[in-house]
Each structure stands twice: as structure tokens, then as C-alpha cells.
Design an enzyme around this catalytic site. Structure first.
Site, PDB file in Angstrom:
ATOM      1  CE  LYS A 202      -4.115   1.946   0.231  1.00 57.75           C
ATOM      2  NZ  LYS A 202      -5.123   1.844  -0.864  1.00 57.75           N
ATOM      3  CG  ASP A 234      -6.548  -0.528  -2.965  1.00 60.57           C
ATOM      4  OD1 ASP A 234      -5.409  -0.807  -3.393  1.00 60.57           O
ATOM      5  OD2 ASP A 234      -7.017   0.625  -3.026  1.00 60.57           O
ATOM      6  CG  ASP A 258      -4.781 -13.122   8.236  1.00 60.82           C
ATOM      7  OD1 ASP A 258      -4.906 -14.354   8.178  1.00 60.82           O
ATOM      8  OD2 ASP A 258      -5.513 -12.383   8.931  1.00 60.82           O
ATOM      9  CG  ASP A 262      -9.059 -16.262   5.382  1.00 64.05           C
ATOM     10  OD1 ASP A 262      -8.062 -16.983   5.556  1.00 64.05           O
ATOM     11  OD2 ASP A 262      -9.980 -16.147   6.219  1.00 64.05           O
TER      12      ASP A 262
HETATM   13  C1  IPM Z   1      -3.916 -17.613   9.760  1.00 68.38           C
HETATM   14  C2  IPM Z   1      -4.824 -17.302  10.909  1.00 68.38           C
HETATM   15  C3  IPM Z   1      -4.009 -16.695  12.035  1.00 68.38           C
HETATM   16  C4  IPM Z   1      -3.361 -15.431  11.510  1.00 68.38           C
HETATM   17  C5  IPM Z   1      -4.819 -16.400  13.307  1.00 68.38           C
HETATM   18  C6  IPM Z   1      -5.525 -17.630  13.823  1.00 68.38           C
HETATM   19  C7  IPM Z   1      -3.961 -15.782  14.382  1.00 68.38           C
HETATM   20  O1  IPM Z   1      -5.846 -16.462  10.495  1.00 68.38           O
HETATM   21  O2  IPM Z   1      -2.987 -18.422   9.946  1.00 68.38           O
HETATM   22  O3  IPM Z   1      -4.130 -17.081   8.677  1.00 68.38           O
HETATM   23  O4  IPM Z   1      -3.977 -14.372  11.513  1.00 68.38           O
HETATM   24  O5  IPM Z   1      -2.204 -15.498  11.101  1.00 68.38           O
HETATM   25 MG    MG Z   2      -5.866 -16.080   8.420  1.00 70.66          MG
END
Ligand code: IPM
Ligand code: MG
Length: 369
Positions: A202, A234, A258, A262
Site C-alpha cells: 500500500k 486493494d 492473511d 482467505d
Molecule cells: C492464519 C490465521 C491466524 C493469523 C490467526 C488464527 C492468528 O488467520 O494463519 O491465517 O492471523 O495469522
Molecule cells: Mg488467516
């Protein structure tokens, strides 16, 4: 001759953790037998169960066991029982962060592969997923997760421009060497793949991102064969769902990684399909990218495949057992091709006799091996 022996520190943790770990151990045992290798597994307390038993999410005995092992396999930690915003109470996640820091696991690799039979399990159109095969390289021991932080209760003084009310802050802090070493991991990975690296930051707002960008380009001089593309985080979030096949390797700081990982997991159809390897100087750690899913814990319905794919990564990165890793990957792909699905990756056309639970899915993979 004595068989080669690997010591694996096993941390089942909380929620669905013990269920999916049982499948990993069964698969590992089967692989050991066919490969003529002995896996010595030693279970240790970690996360919420460790808090309950000892008061600490990462007891010293667990850390010692991890340090002494050839590799650490972790399932998942956390759950509503231990959720708290009280800064003085122990939380399972502190164990995870502590373990990453203590083992020096600065590089988190999250491969995002779309298994063809699962293309319809994703919420995205199958044509968008065509050709998706990326590796997210997330910096894991710096940035917002480990920078200076504080919670101030009570009234802040007029000198700080404060009024009444609580205050809290976290700091995104990076040093040159931290950026350089994660960049090298990413460049090396890109070199062995399609030679394309998106460095995500960023830099239009954050000072730490401007340093990130500078250092990445300095490291890039040693990798003239790798194309580097700077991308704002973003925009990356948007591109991941717009045209995900453009990505080969993504390198980014801890918190961005992180969130983006996801998001990227949904390209595979489920967070239950995303494995990860955390590497540093010594013992490495392997864990699914998903959490402990307390809502489905104990029901035998959790998807064990991210856990098994984490075993695959362990075979490759820590144990140099590439043949076994290939066989495991092929077994998982085969089971999916045969139509078997856990709930999270099932589609409307999944036949009732192909819907399986955690243990059945593990068995199917093991039988294929
Ligand atoms: C991940 C998880 C962890 C993180 C959490 C559980 C602390 O979300 O491994 O991605 O944020 O690193
Ligand atoms: Mg995570």
C-alpha cells in the site's frame, strides 16, 4: 538396516483440530510403511486446550518438543470458549504467534491450486478459475502482528490531544532485512514456477510499504529472470476475483497476506482446501490455513484435505520426500475426481453416496495410496 526416522511434533489443538489431525497421522503412517520410513509422532498441548491444562497457549514443553522435531504439524487453534478482548487473559492465537516467532518462521507459503473437479464448488464462475495456480508468500513474523502495540485505559491527557476514552494502537513495522529475506523466498519460488512475482503493498499511503517496494526492487536485481509487478493491496483484492489466473507468486506483508489468502482460498472452492508451510531457519511448521471451525467441531464433517495437503508440503519442504508428496497429491486429486466431497465442497450435483465425513475422506485418500 534401521529405517530412516523423522520426528514429527503433532499439535492437534482445538475445535476440528483433533479430527483432521487423526486423518493426517493415519495417512502419514501409511506413507511411512510404503516408503520404508518411520515417523515418530509426539503429540503436545497447544492453543485453547493448553490454556485449560496449563494456563498458557504454548507451554514450554510444547515449544521444546517443536524445537527438537524435524517438523511440526499443527491442525488449528481457538474457539469461543477462549475468545476475550481482555488484554490480560491468555488467548490460543498467542500460542500460534509465539510459535511462529520462536521458531523464526518468517515465510508462510500458501499454494492456491484449483482442483478441476472442484471448479463448480467455488462461488466464482468456472471460466474465471481456468488456469489458476498461484503461491501466496506471506511474511509471517513482522508487520502489524508484531509491531509496537498498546491499550490505554482511562483518560488520555490534553497533551496527547486526547479526551476521555480508551485508546489502542498497533504498528506496521518492517526492517530492511525482514523484507529482503521474504523477497528472496518469493523470487526463488517464482524462478521455479512461471517467473512472475506480484509484490503487494500500500505504497500510496504507508511508509512501511514504500520501504517494502524499495527493498523488493533491490533484491530483484539478483533475479533478472523474474518479472516483478507492484500492485496495491486493494487492487489485488479486486484482481483476485476478477482475473485470478494472472497471478503466479504473490509476496506481501503479514496482515495483507492473511486477508488475501482467505480471499484466494475461495478460488479453490473452500477454505478447507488451503494448506500452508511456515519456513524459517530451522524446524518448519505445516498447518491448514483455516481455523478450528468450532461450529462443526466433533461432528465428523470437517474437510481434512487442507490438513493432508499440509502433510504433502511437509514431505516436500522438510523431509525431502518428493515421491511420497507426489503420491499423496495424486491420491487427493483422485478421490476428488471420483466425486467424493465433504460438505464444504459439495455441489448441487454431488450424489448422496459421494457425500463423506472427515474419517471417510481420510480413508479414501489412504486407500488410494
Ligand atoms: C492464519 C490465521 C491466524 C493469523 C490467526 C488464527 C492468528 O488467520 O494463519 O491465517 O492471523 O495469522
Ligand atoms: Mg488467516
Amino acid at each position: 538396516m534401521e529405517p530412516r526416522t523423522f520426528r514429527i511434533c503433532v499439535l492437534p489443538g482445538d475445535g476440528i483440530g483433533p479430527e483432521i489431525m487423526a486423518e493426517a497421522i493415519a495417512v502419514l503412517t501409511a506413507l511411512g510403511e510404503s516408503e520404508g520410513v518411520a515417523f515418530e509422532t509426539a503429540e503436545a498441548l497447544f492453543g485453547g486446550v493448553a490454556i485449560d491444562a496449563t494456563g498458557s497457549p504454548m507451554p514450554t514443553a510444547t515449544l521444546d518438543a517443536a524445537l527438537a522435531a524435524d517438523a511440526v504439524l499443527l491442525a488449528a487453534v481457538g474457539g469461543p470458549k477462549w475468545d476475550t478482548t481482555d488484554p490480560d487473559k491468555p488467548r490460543p492465537e498467542q500460542g500460534l504467534l509465539g510459535m511462529r516467532k520462536e521458531l523464526g518462521l518468517f515465510a508462510n507459503l500458501r499454494p492456491v491450486r484449483v482442483f478441476a473437479p472442484l471448479a463448480d464448488a467455488s462461488s466464482l464462475k468456472p471460466e474465471v478459475l481456468e488456469g489458476v495456480d498461484m503461491l501466496i508468500v506471506r511474511e509471517l513474523t513482522g508487520g502489524l502482528y508484531f509491531g509496537e502495540r498498546a491499550r490505554q485505559t482511562g483518560v488520555t491527557g490534553a497533551a496527547e490531544g486526547g479526551g476521555p476514552g480508551r485508546r489502542a494502537y498497533d504498528t506496521m513495522d518492517y526492517r530492511e532485512f525482514e523484507i529482503a529475506r521474504i523477497a528472496r523466498v518469493a523470487f526463488e519460488a517464482a524462478r521455479g514456477r512461471q517467473g512472475r512475482l506480484h509484490s503487494v503493498d500500500k505504497a500510496n499511503v504507508l511508509e512501511s510499504s514504500r520501504l517494502w517496494r524499495e527493498v523488493v526492487h533491490e533484491v530483484a536485481r539478483d533475479y533478472p529472470d523474474v518479472e516483478v509487478i507492484d500492485q496495491l493491496v486493494d487492487n489485488t483484492a479486486m484482481q483476485l476475483v476478477r482475473r485470478p489466473a494472472q497471478f503466479d507468486v504473490i509476496v506481501t506483508e503479514n496482515m495483507f497476506g492473511d486477508i488475501l489468502s482467505d480471499e484466494a482460498s475461495m478460488l479453490t472452492g473452500s477454505l478447507g482446501m488451503l494448506a500452508s508451510a511456515s519456513l524459517g531457519e530451522g524446524t518448519a511448521l505445516y498447518e491448514p490455513s483455516h481455523g478450528s471451525a468450532p461450529d462443526i467441531a466433533g461432528q465428523g464433517v470437517a474437510n481434512p484435505l487442507a490438513m493432508l495437503l499440509s502433510v504433502e508440503l511437509m514431505l516436500r519442504h522438510s523431509l525431502d520426500m518428493h515421491g511420497a508428496a507426489d503420491r499423496l497429491a495424486a491420491a487427493i486429486a483422485g478421490v476428488l475426481e471420483d466425486g467424493f466431497r465433504t460438505r464444504d465442497i459439495a455441489g448441487e450435483d454431488t450424489a448422496a453416496d459421494r457425500m463423506v465425513g472427515t474419517a471417510e475422506m481420510g480413508d479414501l485418500v489412504r486407500l488410494r495410496l
